[in-house]
Design a protein around this motif. Structure first.
Motif: not given
Ligand code: FO1
Ligand code: CA
Length: 310
Positions: A268-270, A272, A283-287, A301
């Motif tokens: 998760d981006k939190s 990163a 891969h960093v994203t909103a999970t 993604e």
């Protein structure tokens, strides 16, 4: 192409439904944890399989995450009136699934065949396959003694302090043959470890030598999606259990747990800032998956990330 996903219950089912939506019909196979299974009221209960069946068929109870939507509870009320065990709640529609599954198991059929038939009757175009037809039972070693999973999780509401976990039967459990076929299919694009609890839902797979070998030897990249957001579990006892097992509560711990198995890790981006200390490609994203759109975007993604392994 083909995609193989490993899933526990609720958290994993969210990504599975996203994958099912973005992939063409028939290209998703979900292998499901059976370590939570148990016998209760004379019935064979497979909570994670049913969560996947109901979720993929869009019949799941959206509030509970387990059981059916528009459920009634006449059976449970009568069990209670009779002084029977009512700590584990089976709704009336859910009960039909349990009675039919138990009848067929008692007649000598395999869980994989029964599950495939139920999926077909529910109109599900993905494959839903138990991780094994052999008995594997997750046992929770606690300060109150060793409890089987549902007694720990539901009856005792995860309150006992976890000292360890054991996966009875895993060492001897075999793969369901169709899973070997999917793994060997040249069209297999990726293996996704869904954002389920690693210790409760994915470890039962990894404790099976056949699964570990399949994952290590797979030609397709193995991608795990972290179940943590900001170091905390979205739902369920992952955070509490990590604390009790003296594990640092971060996705770095999750990635370390999957070391040697995964080729890529989605966090998760939190979190990163943890990417540099993860030993594989990230891969960093909103999970966080709240809406259908969230589930589909994350699924897309994950597939794109898998594509980058060439
Ligand atoms: N979870 C509960 O917290 N309480 C219940 O009474 C309960 C009943 C139940 C019945 C059928 C089923 O398939 C699942 C059920 N669950 C219940 C959920 C389930 O036991 C857990 O959420 C999973 O095992 C964890 O993945
Ligand atoms: Ca590999």
């Amino acid at each position: 192409t083909q995609v193989l996903a490993l899933s526990g219950g609720i958290g994993g089912a969210k990504l599975a439904v996203g994958l099912q939506h973005v992939l063409p019909p028939g290209e998703l196979t979900v292998a499901v944890n059976t370590g939570d299974d148990f016998e209760h009221l004379g019935l064979s209960i497979s909570p994670d399989i049913d969560t996947l069946l109901y979720t993929l068929a869009d019949l799941a109870n959206p509030e509970l995450g387990w059981g059916r939507a528009n459920e009634s509870w006449h059976f449970m009320a009568e069990i209670e009136r009779l002084g029977g065990e009512s700590w584990f709640r089976l709704g009336d529609k859910d009960l039909a699934v349990h009675i039919e599954r138990t009848r067929r198991l008692n007649a000598g059929e395999k869980l994989s065949g029964i599950t495939a038939d139920f999926a077909r009757h529910f109109g599900i175009l993905s494959r839903v396959v138990p991780m094994s037809n052999d008995l594997v039972r997750t046992m929770v070693i606690t300060d109150e003694g060793t409890l089987d999973f549902q007694h720990y999780f539901v009856a005792r509401r995860c309150e006992p302090v976890v000292k360890g976990l054991a996966y009875a039967g895993a060492a001897d459990a075999q793969l369901v043959p169709i899973l070997r076929e999917v793994a060997d299919d040249p069209a297999l694009q990726t293996i996704v470890i869904c954002p389920s609890n690693p210790w409760l839902s994915i470890a039962p797979f990894l404790e099976m030598p056949a699964w570990r070998e399949l994952l290590v030897e797979a030609r397709a990249p193995v991608i795990a999606v972290s179940p943590l957001v900001n170091g905390q579990a979205v739902k369920g006892p992952t955070s509490k259990i990590m604390g009790e097992l003296q594990l640092e509560q971060s996705s770095a711990t999750i990635a370390r747990f999957y070391e040697g198995i995964i080729d890529g890790f989605v966090l998760d981006k939190s979190e990163a800032h943890l990417a540099p200390e993860i030993g594989v490609a990230t891969h960093v994203t909103a999970t966080l998956m709240k809406t259908a759109a969230d589930k589909q975007r994350l699924a897309r993604e994950v597939l794109e990330f898998a594509g980058s392994f060439g």
